[in-house]
Structures are given as structure tokens and as C-alpha cells.
Design a protein around this motif. Structure first.
Motif, mmCIF file in Angstrom:
data_model
loop_
_atom_site.group_PDB
_atom_site.id
_atom_site.type_symbol
_atom_site.label_atom_id
_atom_site.label_comp_id
_atom_site.label_asym_id
_atom_site.label_seq_id
_atom_site.Cartn_x
_atom_site.Cartn_y
_atom_site.Cartn_z
ATOM 1 N N GLN A 150 0.752 -1.174 -0.029
ATOM 2 C CA GLN A 150 0.001 -0.061 -0.073
ATOM 3 C C GLN A 150 0.838 1.264 0.078
ATOM 4 N N LYS A 151 2.059 1.072 0.804
ATOM 5 C CA LYS A 151 2.871 2.445 0.679
ATOM 6 C C LYS A 151 3.487 2.403 -0.609
ATOM 7 N N SER A 152 3.726 1.489 -1.343
ATOM 8 C CA SER A 152 4.452 1.774 -2.852
ATOM 9 C C SER A 152 3.549 1.945 -3.784
ATOM 10 N N GLY A 153 2.161 1.598 -3.469
ATOM 11 C CA GLY A 153 1.070 2.017 -4.362
ATOM 12 C C GLY A 153 1.027 1.069 -5.559
ATOM 13 N N ASP A 154 1.508 -0.123 -5.569
ATOM 14 C CA ASP A 154 1.601 -1.239 -6.615
ATOM 15 C C ASP A 154 0.236 -2.109 -6.294
ATOM 16 N N LYS A 155 -0.646 -1.825 -7.300
ATOM 17 C CA LYS A 155 -1.895 -2.507 -7.238
ATOM 18 C C LYS A 155 -1.719 -4.097 -7.544
ATOM 19 N N GLN A 156 -0.985 -4.420 -8.127
ATOM 20 C CA GLN A 156 -0.748 -5.862 -8.403
ATOM 21 C C GLN A 156 -0.499 -6.447 -7.048
ATOM 22 N N GLU A 187 -12.300 -6.182 -5.637
ATOM 23 C CA GLU A 187 -12.337 -4.678 -5.714
ATOM 24 C C GLU A 187 -11.261 -4.044 -6.421
ATOM 25 N N ILE A 188 -10.016 -4.310 -6.182
ATOM 26 C CA ILE A 188 -8.903 -3.506 -6.591
ATOM 27 C C ILE A 188 -8.432 -4.386 -7.971
ATOM 28 N N ARG A 189 -8.536 -5.698 -7.831
ATOM 29 C CA ARG A 189 -8.400 -6.150 -9.401
ATOM 30 C C ARG A 189 -9.153 -5.903 -10.348
ATOM 31 N N LYS A 190 -10.380 -5.489 -10.090
ATOM 32 C CA LYS A 190 -11.362 -5.208 -11.297
ATOM 33 C C LYS A 190 -10.819 -3.683 -11.719
ATOM 34 N N THR A 191 -9.930 -3.036 -11.422
ATOM 35 C CA THR A 191 -9.343 -1.788 -11.986
ATOM 36 C C THR A 191 -8.223 -2.099 -12.679
ATOM 37 N N PHE A 192 -7.606 -3.232 -12.895
ATOM 38 C CA PHE A 192 -6.540 -3.212 -13.804
ATOM 39 C C PHE A 192 -6.209 -4.580 -14.528
ATOM 40 N N ALA A 193 -6.737 -5.753 -13.614
ATOM 41 C CA ALA A 193 -6.085 -6.926 -13.796
ATOM 42 C C ALA A 193 -6.899 -7.699 -14.877
ATOM 43 N N ARG A 195 -8.959 -10.988 -16.903
ATOM 44 C CA ARG A 195 -10.218 -11.795 -16.408
ATOM 45 C C ARG A 195 -9.784 -13.024 -15.401
ATOM 46 N N THR A 196 -8.900 -13.445 -15.835
ATOM 47 C CA THR A 196 -8.303 -14.815 -15.102
ATOM 48 C C THR A 196 -8.048 -14.305 -13.589
ATOM 49 N N SER A 197 -7.043 -13.122 -13.319
ATOM 50 C CA SER A 197 -7.024 -12.755 -12.081
ATOM 51 C C SER A 197 -8.268 -12.257 -11.251
ATOM 52 N N ILE A 198 -8.959 -11.698 -11.950
ATOM 53 C CA ILE A 198 -10.490 -11.162 -11.306
ATOM 54 C C ILE A 198 -11.087 -12.525 -11.034
ATOM 55 N N ALA A 199 -11.197 -13.622 -11.843
ATOM 56 C CA ALA A 199 -11.936 -14.703 -11.513
ATOM 57 C C ALA A 199 -11.210 -15.537 -10.272
ATOM 58 N N ARG A 200 -10.024 -15.415 -10.122
ATOM 59 C CA ARG A 200 -9.445 -15.939 -8.996
ATOM 60 C C ARG A 200 -9.658 -15.133 -7.595
ATOM 61 N N ALA A 201 -10.007 -14.108 -7.558
ATOM 62 C CA ALA A 201 -10.639 -13.327 -6.698
ATOM 63 C C ALA A 201 -12.001 -13.595 -6.515
ATOM 64 N N HIS A 202 -12.837 -13.783 -7.404
ATOM 65 C CA HIS A 202 -13.979 -14.370 -7.336
ATOM 66 C C HIS A 202 -14.096 -15.688 -6.480
ATOM 67 N N HIS A 203 -13.103 -16.486 -6.970
ATOM 68 C CA HIS A 203 -13.018 -17.832 -6.336
ATOM 69 C C HIS A 203 -12.719 -17.863 -4.776
ATOM 70 N N ALA A 204 -12.050 -16.882 -4.422
ATOM 71 C CA ALA A 204 -11.710 -16.708 -2.955
ATOM 72 C C ALA A 204 -12.944 -16.357 -2.391
ATOM 73 N N VAL A 205 -13.809 -15.412 -3.082
ATOM 74 C CA VAL A 205 -14.914 -14.928 -2.417
ATOM 75 C C VAL A 205 -15.895 -16.158 -2.083
ATOM 76 N N GLY A 206 -15.838 -17.026 -3.114
ATOM 77 C CA GLY A 206 -16.674 -18.216 -3.190
ATOM 78 C C GLY A 206 -16.389 -19.023 -2.194
ATOM 79 N N SER A 207 -14.832 -19.182 -2.019
ATOM 80 C CA SER A 207 -14.516 -20.134 -0.662
ATOM 81 C C SER A 207 -14.766 -19.887 0.569
ATOM 82 N N ALA A 208 -14.733 -18.207 0.841
ATOM 83 C CA ALA A 208 -15.014 -17.911 2.182
ATOM 84 C C ALA A 208 -16.746 -18.111 2.456
ATOM 85 N N LEU A 209 -17.400 -17.847 1.426
ATOM 86 C CA LEU A 209 -18.919 -18.147 1.381
ATOM 87 C C LEU A 209 -19.081 -19.599 1.719
#
Length: 627
Positions: A150-156, A187-193, A195-209
Motif C-alpha cells: 500500500q505504501k508503494s502504491g503497486d496495485k498488483q 475490488e482492486i483487481r477489477k481496476t486493472f487485472a 479476467r483470469t486474475s479477477i476470476a481468482r479473486a471471485h473464487h476466493a470470495v466463493g471459498s469464504a462463502l
């Protein structure tokens, strides 16, 4: 004069560095005419792209980039190269070497205020500790990594840090936190990543659910992202995830449908193991016990294959590292000889020039020359001592190798030879053997293969211990749980001999120890107990809390026992004492050597009490937990 000598010396060092690097010819030609910074970037790109497909080339290119970065004092590229090589070792399950590279990357980044590289080093150190089950340390490193990103500002980097924290909280069964961090990553991956990277984040949300019991929402999310995942990412994992969700919803038909797609595709041993496990459980719930048993046996087979694959990776990296160390010592010796020769020539050249140009100072020059000669002799002696130390180290490595080969030749030759003869006999007599005879023959071959497998496993652990590659990492462990897991592994062997396995360790009995070493200790002792216990016997594991500072653990059997002469030599002999078990099981004696080494690493002791015809009790002690 000194300026030109420095240029010549630097040129010689670079020549020897390039000569000592064993890069493939194609890569050497690719970087030949590049500047040093361009060479570093190219080598690090090759290192990262090949980390899964050609890991040994990845390690070679990564290490060469580190050497170039050190030459030009480019600390950012140095830290990046250290992180890259550490990641390759981590994926090869060599956590000791991976940790060393990550720690050096961390120190380099801290000294030079490299915020982004500091974030990646903390991220990698947290990842290792997550793999090893040390969640507290992992959380500390990953939170520091997020702060640095967060200090470096690197979104990835920020998105990846959120994702790893979500996965860690999921493993810790803190599903609310896992859900929050997974959403942050999304939310942060939607701004730059991609489709595969965004889908991985969706998968993590699904795992938590899924962890929160919201199975329907999780399933809808999993089904919505299938087309966004690349083939490399899916490789059977998506089908496993969906099948497991249906299993939790008790929709066994759909669970079988998706698990079977993963199972029949045969992506990897990991996917085969997980899909077979789901298929076994679903068929059991539906009353299809024959199929359930079949898939259960398959899951056990694939689990064994996974273990074998892991050990093969570790052996491959260990062999590569061993060869790399030998090459490094040879290159260092060449450098030292070049430096010594150059230093002698410098002294002679300077002495000659001064003697010709300043004759009036001849006496002073003579005194100076003698003094320089003394310095040269002292440096020469120091270099000789260093060379001797390196030679001794190399001799020790060769001695370890020779001892390892000796054990292989002595203890592996017989069972492998017997296995070969058995296969030849089976091939020549297959058509005339009765079904029952064939079954007995295959059971005998199975026992021999287990013996060989256990020997190879112990050989690998022993060789890594001898070379100092096993890190002592004590954590708080539930010993009752560890014993239960061991009994699950021994159950089939024990059932064959109708041996009863008894866990007398109290529930939730906690002890501070290295989980891998403690598991190896009780596994080897319990395996020996099964070996020397006849049919209808029993094996008991428990504790005896009789000492103010130590807890005493015992593995007790009702086996054949041993004489006092044998028991007194069991742990003191440099060689190995081997005998056949009650069902003609073979052994190498390495298991007891490993157990003794691992107990002593904990500061404890190991001993045996035995009586012929009554049985044996193996004891070992560990320090108590301090409140």
C-alpha cells in the motif's frame, strides 16, 4: 599504475565469473552482447517464466542474475532476483533454501529502502509459513507485506496481498475475515487485472462463502467464473471446487458428476486424490459401498503418489544444489589462484621499476621488498588454509555420498533383486498359477514394495539431515491428533496382522516440537513395532509424566522382544542392526538412526526396554511446555 591494475583485475574476475556459470548455450548466446542491466532483466525474465516448467534452468538463470546485480551494486534487481530464486525453491518444497533467499532479499530491501521488494519478501516469507502451518508468523509477515504494498502504491502487489490474507484466514477457519479480504482483492483487481486474475479473486470470495455455510451463493459464484479461467488455472481444480460445494449441500448426484469429470481428465495426482476422495464419500452416503471402497483405495494410492512426487522434487533439488556447491568451490579456488598470481606479478613489477629508476634508494627498496614478501607469504598461507577448508568440506560431502551409496547397495539391492525375480517368476508362470496363489504372490510383492518405499523415504530424510538441510522449527502440537493420524496410515498393515492400535495420549495434549521430526520419530518406532509384533498383538502409544522438566513418551508392543546384547547396541552402533519381522518384513535400521537424531535435536533422549517373548517399549523424552 594502480588504476590500470584494478581494470585488469576486474576484467579477470568477470572472465572467471562467466566461465563458471553453467547456463545453457542458448541462454548464454542470448545475453552475450547485452549490457549488464539488460543481462539481469533477461535472466530474471527467463527465471520467472520457467519456474514451474524447467525449475533447474530457472534456478541457474536466477542465480546468475544475482551475481551480475552484485557486480554493479543494483540492489533493487538483487532483491528481485533473490525473491525469484526463493520462489522456485519454495515450489520445489525446499523451504530451507527458499527461506534463506527470502531473508537475504528482506535484508537487502530494508538496507536500501526498497519498499516494493520489501513487500514481496514479506509476502514470500508469509507464504512459506502458511505452507508449514505456522499461521501466527504467516499473518505477521502478510500484514507487513500489505502495508509495504500500500505504501508503494503497486496495485498488483496490493491485490495479491489481500488474496493471500484471505486464503490464510480461510485456512485458520476465520471465514468472516476471509470474506472481507477476498472482496478487497476483488475490488482492486477489477481496476486493472486480467479476467483470469479477477476470476481468482471471485473464487476466493466463493471459498469464504462456502466456509460461512452459504453454499448456494458460493456455487452460483463458482459457476459464473468458469469461462474466465484459463486452462492452466482450471486444470481440474474448478471441477473439484464445484463438486465439493455440491457435497456440502448433500446433492450427491451433482457432486459425483463434477468430481468424475475431474477424475477422468487425470490432470494431476493432487486432482485425482481429491476427486477420488469426494467420489468415495458421495457413494458411501448413497449406500454404494462397493464403489465407495474402490474410490477410497484409489485416493490412498494417489495420496502415496503425491508423497512420492514431493520426495522426488526434494531429491532433485538436493542433487542440483549439491553439484552447485561443488562447482562454486572449484570456481572460488580458480579465482583465488588468479588473484595470488596477479599479486605476485604486481610485487615483482613494482620492485623492478623502483630498482631501475631510484638506484639511490636501493637499500630502502630492498627492505620494502622483503616486507612485501612477508605480506605475500602471509596472504598465501591464509589462502592455502581457505583452500584446505574447502577441500575438507568437499571431502565431507563425498563421504556422506559414499555412505549413502553404501547403504543403498547393501539394503536396497536385496529387496529390489527379490522384486525382479518375483516379476520374472510371475511372468513365466502366470497361466498356471491358481487365483489364490496369484493373490498371495501379489501380496508378497506389495510388502516388498512398501519395504523399498520406506527405505527410500528414510534415506532421503537421513541424507538431508547429514547435509544440514532440515530446519528445526518447534511449534505447539496436539500430540493426540498426531498419533491418530499415524494410526490411520498404519491401519492397513496392522489389520493384515490383526494387530490392535491403542492411543493412550490424553485428548488435546499439547507439546512444543518440530511437527515433521516428531511425526518421523513415532512413525519409525511404530512401524518397527508392527514389524516385530505377531498376529493378534497390540501396539500402544502414550505418555508418562514423571519428570519435572521432561515428558516421557512410549511406544509399547507385545512383539518378539530382543536380547540385552542387541538392545544395548541399538542406538550406540555406527552401523545398523537389522532383522526380519514376524511376517518376514525387511528393514535397513535407518529408521532408528533418524529417530535418535531427531530426538536429540529436541534436547531429549531415546532408549528401549525389552524382554524376549514379552515385547519391547521404546521411550523418548521431550521438554515440557512452560506456562
Amino acid at each position: 599504475m594502480n588504476k590500470y591494475l584494478l581494470i585488469i583485475l576486474t576484467g579477470l574476475i568477470v572472465v572467471f565469473d562467466l566461465k563458471g556459470s553453467d547456463l545453457p548455450d542458448s541462454i548464454s548466446k542470448r545475453i552475450l552482447n547485452l549490457s549488464v542491466p539488460q543481462k539481469i532483466d533477461t535472466l530474471q525474465k527467463i527465471c520467472w517464466e520457467n519456474r514451474f516448467t524447467v525449475p533447474l534452468v530457472s534456478i541457474q538463470t536466477g542465480k546468475q542474475s544475482i551475481e551480475f546485480a552484485r557486480q554493479i551494486n543494483n540492489y533493487e534487481k538483487l532483491a528481485n532476483g533473490l525473491n525469484y530464486v526463493g520462489v522456485v525453491y519454495m515450489h520445489r518444497s525446499d523451504y530451507v533454501l527458499a527461506n534463506q533467499y527470502f531473508q537475504e532479499a528482506l535484508v537487502t530491501a530494508e538496507k536500501n529502502n526498497l519498499t516494493l521488494q520489501l513487500g514481496y519478501a514479506n509476502n514470500n516469507l508469509g507464504h512459506i509459513r502458511k505452507f508449514k502451518g505456522d499461521f501466527t508468523e504467516s499473518l505477521k509477515y502478510l500484514r507487513t507485506s500489505l502495508s509495504m504494498m500500500q505504501k508503494s502504491g503497486d496495485k498488483q502487489g496490493i491485490g495479491y496481498a489481500f488474496l493471500l490474507l484471505s486464503q490464510l484466514f480461510y485456512d485458520m477457519k476465520l471465514y468472516d475475515s476471509a470474506f472481507v479480504y477476498a472482496n478487497n482483492s476483488l475490488e482492486i483487481r477489477k481496476t486493472f487485472a486480467t479476467r483470469t486474475s479477477i476470476a481468482r479473486a471471485h473464487h476466493a470470495v466463493g471459498s469464504a462463502l462456502e466456509g460461512l455455510g452459504r453454499y448456494k451463493e458460493a456455487l452460483e459464484l463458482y459457476l459464473s467464473i468458469k469461462d474466465d479461467l484459463s486452462d492452466q488455472v482450471i486444470d481440474g481444480r474448478w471441477h473439484i471446487t464445484v463438486a465439493n460445494c455440491y457435497l456440502l449441500m448433500k446433492d450427491y448426484e451433482n457432486a459425483i458428476l463434477y468430481a468424475n469429470q475431474a477424475y477422468t481428465s487425470k490432470y494431476s495426482n493432487q486432482v485425482l486424490f481429491e476427486s477420488a476422495k469426494i467420489l468415495s464419500e458421495c457413494n458411501e452416503k448413497m449406500g454404494r459401498f462397493e464403489k465407495a471402497l474402490m474410490f477410497h483405495k484409489k485416493s490412498v494410492e494417489y495420496k502415496d503418489s503425491l508423497f512420492s512426487d514431493e520426495k522426488s522434487k526434494q531429491l532433485e533439488v538436493m542433487t542440483f544444489t549439491y553439484n552447485d556447491e561443488i562447482k562454486y568451490m572449484k570456481n572460488q579456488k580458480l579465482k583465488e589462484e588468479a588473484e595470488k598470481e596477479l599479486e605476485t606479478k604486481n610485487i615483482m613489477l613494482i620492485s623492478s621499476i623502483i630498482g631501475l629508476l631510484i638506484f639511490s634508494f636501493a637499500l630502502w627498496i630492498q627492505f620494502r621488498s622483503r616486507k612485501n614478501e612477508q605480506i605475500a607469504n602471509r596472504l598465501l598461507n591464509e589462502k592455502n588454509i581457505q583452500i584446505q577448508m574447502q577441500s575438507d568440506s568437499l571431502a565431507e560431502l563425498n563421504a556422506t555420498k559414499d555412505k549413502l551409496f553404501s547403504i543403498i547397495a547393501h539394503d536396497l539391492r536385496n529387496p529390489v533383486g527379490s522384486f525382479k525375480q518375483a516379476i520374472e517368476f510371475l511372468k513365466d508362470n502366470f497361466e498356471i498359477l491358481e487365483k489364490e496363489e496369484l493373490r498371495e504372490f501379489l501380496q508378497l510383492m506389495e510388502k516388498n514394495s512398501i519395504s523399498v518405499y520406506n527405505l527410500l523415504d528414510n534415506l532421503l530424510e537421513w541424507s538431508r539431515s547429514q547435509r544440514g538441510l532440515i530446519q528445526f522449527n518447534p511449534v505447539l502440537i496436539d500430540f493426540h491428533y498426531i498419533v491418530n493420524n499415524l494410526f490411520q496410515l498404519l491401519k492397513f498393515t496392522a489389520d493384515d496382522k490383526k494387530i490392535k492400535l491403542v492411543n493412550e495420549v490424553p485428548q488435546e495434549f499439547l507439546i512444543t516440537a518440530d511437527v515433521n521430526m516428531l511425526t518421523a520419530i513415532i512413525r519409525n518406532l511404530a512401524t518397527n513395532a508392527v514389524k516385530f509384533t505377531p498376529e493378534n498383538g497390540s501396539i500402544t502409544i502414550g505418555i508418562s509424566d514423571t519428570n519435572a522438566d521432561f515428558v516421557h513418551f512410549y511406544i509399547k508392543d507385545t512383539g518378539v522382544g530382543m536380547s540385552e546384547e542387541i538392545s544395548s547396541k541399538l542406538f550406540n552402533s555406527r552401523g545398523t542392526i537389522t532383522t526380519e519381522g514376524t511376517a518376514n518384513e525387511k528393514g535397513s535400521g535407518l529408521g532408528l538412526i533418524l529417530a535418535k537424531e531427531f530426538v536429540e535435536k529436541h534436547g531429549g533422549k531415546i532408549w528401549v526396554e525389552s524382554e524376549i517373548g514379552v515385547g519391547s517399549t521404546f521411550w523418548f523424552s521431550l521438554l515440557k511446555n512452560k506456562d
